[in-house]
Design an enzyme around this catalytic site. Sequence first.
Site, short mmCIF file in Angstrom:
data_model
loop_
_atom_site.label_atom_id
_atom_site.label_comp_id
_atom_site.label_asym_id
_atom_site.label_seq_id
_atom_site.Cartn_x
_atom_site.Cartn_y
_atom_site.Cartn_z
N THR A 1 60.14 36.84 2.84
CA THR A 1 60.94 36.56 1.65
C THR A 1 60.17 36.96 0.40
O THR A 1 59.00 36.63 0.25
CB THR A 1 61.29 35.05 1.61
OG1 THR A 1 62.01 34.76 2.81
CG2 THR A 1 62.14 34.71 0.39
N ASN B 1 35.18 49.43 -9.06
CA ASN B 1 35.23 48.09 -9.64
C ASN B 1 33.88 47.58 -10.14
O ASN B 1 33.83 46.69 -10.96
CB ASN B 1 35.81 47.09 -8.62
CG ASN B 1 35.19 47.22 -7.26
OD1 ASN B 1 35.17 48.31 -6.68
ND2 ASN B 1 34.67 46.14 -6.73
N CYS C 1 33.66 39.75 -5.58
CA CYS C 1 33.81 39.49 -4.15
C CYS C 1 32.46 39.36 -3.47
O CYS C 1 32.37 38.82 -2.39
CB CYS C 1 34.62 40.59 -3.49
SG CYS C 1 36.16 40.87 -4.33
N SER D 1 47.24 46.19 -7.84
CA SER D 1 47.28 44.73 -7.83
C SER D 1 47.65 44.22 -9.22
O SER D 1 47.16 44.75 -10.23
CB SER D 1 45.89 44.23 -7.43
OG SER D 1 45.85 42.84 -7.46
N ALA D 2 48.47 43.16 -9.27
CA ALA D 2 48.97 42.68 -10.57
C ALA D 2 47.93 41.90 -11.37
O ALA D 2 47.90 41.97 -12.59
CB ALA D 2 50.20 41.81 -10.35
N HIS D 3 47.08 41.15 -10.66
CA HIS D 3 46.22 40.21 -11.42
C HIS D 3 45.09 40.90 -12.18
O HIS D 3 44.38 40.27 -12.95
CB HIS D 3 45.68 39.10 -10.51
CG HIS D 3 44.62 39.51 -9.54
ND1 HIS D 3 43.29 39.24 -9.76
CD2 HIS D 3 44.67 40.17 -8.36
CE1 HIS D 3 42.58 39.70 -8.73
NE2 HIS D 3 43.40 40.27 -7.88
N GLN E 1 41.64 49.13 -9.96
CA GLN E 1 40.94 49.00 -11.24
C GLN E 1 41.43 50.02 -12.28
O GLN E 1 41.09 49.91 -13.46
CB GLN E 1 39.43 49.18 -11.04
CG GLN E 1 38.79 48.07 -10.23
CD GLN E 1 38.76 46.73 -10.96
OE1 GLN E 1 38.86 46.65 -12.18
NE2 GLN E 1 38.63 45.65 -10.20
N THR F 1 44.29 44.13 -1.63
CA THR F 1 43.72 44.05 -0.28
C THR F 1 44.78 44.43 0.75
O THR F 1 44.51 45.21 1.68
CB THR F 1 43.21 42.61 -0.03
OG1 THR F 1 42.23 42.31 -1.02
CG2 THR F 1 42.61 42.48 1.36
N1 PLP Z 1 40.32 47.23 -4.64
C1 PLP Z 1 39.55 47.13 -5.73
C2 PLP Z 1 38.94 48.36 -6.30
C3 PLP Z 1 39.33 45.88 -6.33
O1 PLP Z 1 38.57 45.79 -7.41
C4 PLP Z 1 39.94 44.73 -5.76
C5 PLP Z 1 39.69 43.39 -6.32
O2 PLP Z 1 38.63 43.11 -6.88
C6 PLP Z 1 40.75 44.89 -4.62
C7 PLP Z 1 40.92 46.16 -4.10
C8 PLP Z 1 41.45 43.72 -4.01
O3 PLP Z 1 42.58 43.38 -4.75
P1 PLP Z 1 43.30 41.97 -4.60
O4 PLP Z 1 42.41 40.97 -5.23
O5 PLP Z 1 44.60 42.11 -5.32
O6 PLP Z 1 43.50 41.74 -3.15
#
Ligand code: PLP
Length: 404
Positions: free
Chosen positions: A254, A165, A344, A216-218, A196, A73
């Site tokens: 930080t 996604n 989301c 994104s790491a998660h 993704q 994000t």
């Molecule tokens: N962009 C895409 C295509 C995603 O699937 C997601 C999360 O579902 C995001 C951005 C947002 O990532 P984050 O959860 O790391 O903020």
Amino acid sequence: MNQEIYLDYAATQPMAAEAVAAMEQAMEDVYGNASAVYRTAARAKQLLEQSRETIAETIGASPEEIFFTSGGTEGDNWALNAAADRAAGQDGSDGPRAAAQRRPQIITTPIEHHAILHTLSYLQDSGRAEAVLADVDEAGRVDPKDICGRITPQTALVSVMMANNEIGTIEPIREIAWRVRDAAQRQILFHTDAVQAYGKIPIDVGRDGMDLMSVSAHKIGGPGGIGFLYIRQGVRFGAFLHGGMQERGRRAGTENVPAAAGFAAAAQVAVRRMEAEERRERTLQQTFLEELRQGMPDLILNGPPIGPERLANNINVSIPGIVADSALIALDLGGIAASAGSACTTGAVQPSHVLTAIGADRARAKSALRFTIGPATTAEELHRTAQVLTAYRDRMRSLEDEAE
Ligand code: PLP
């Protein structure tokens, strides 16, 4: 209670053991503010920079091009905001009317994540940018020629996601990037949201040609709350968070060293296993779809057919006769975690904007379920899921028949 069958990897992936180990070690061994001058701080700094190097290697970038963020994000917000500011800063100041005429345009697609679409609405509402939405076809594919046809002297940024996604569409990013470059001689930046795609399909920033990329790491077995924005060397690009000189003055605050170490460990594992895992998931994906179709021949596969244009971890199907939100509860009771559209939007009343953009009517959008698989998913789990879902759909059908 542990979920017996987890099929929501696109929302977040359980952490890789290697990432947990790297974080534990970092939390035990490393302390001291990475920006300070004493020796323990040097160790923190060293681990941070090692992590940056490891991550840079996975996409053929140099470490100086990797800027840690809090996740996808933030990377998306940064890319759009800074591109709008960059374009505005190039102008002189000759009155509000001229400024409005010069308002930078950002070209994107209607199937982007809300991190892009809502940021763009915000920029548009505050008069800082104008949104231009390209077309997508019935599978969510973007046509590079359509994108380039929309470029005007006002265009500041083109942003197209690498993979969707919700429906798993893999976009022709390389072709778009190089066409944008050719059309604009590097005056226009090209950003891709690779949240993704990273760790699932090969990325090489030199070959693929993007200027900016959010990750994104998660989504790959790393911790939540960390990601990076790749910024090509030489791109003039403003800071996102203002304050200290962390991240070479472009992202103050930080640094989260254990998270960076966990991210790097997860990235290494994901990229190392990528090819074999892709093949394995492709087989599972194909078999799962066949099993679903056997029990429910009228289902619709949302997104591209299984193959090179679709992520191997994604199955999104609309099932006539069910309402996705109720089906999710039934699946949950059966120990299965899945999602309706994207995580989301779960709980939101509106049908998915992605399904709407590819031409799905309300009924099809409301009956859509997304299953996303990952390294721990087994054929047995998918077989069981197909059984539970088919039984649920049959029950819904017989209730409908009784009511008639
Ligand atoms: N962009 C895409 C295509 C995603 O699937 C997601 C999360 O579902 C995001 C951005 C947002 O990532 P984050 O959860 O790391 O903020």
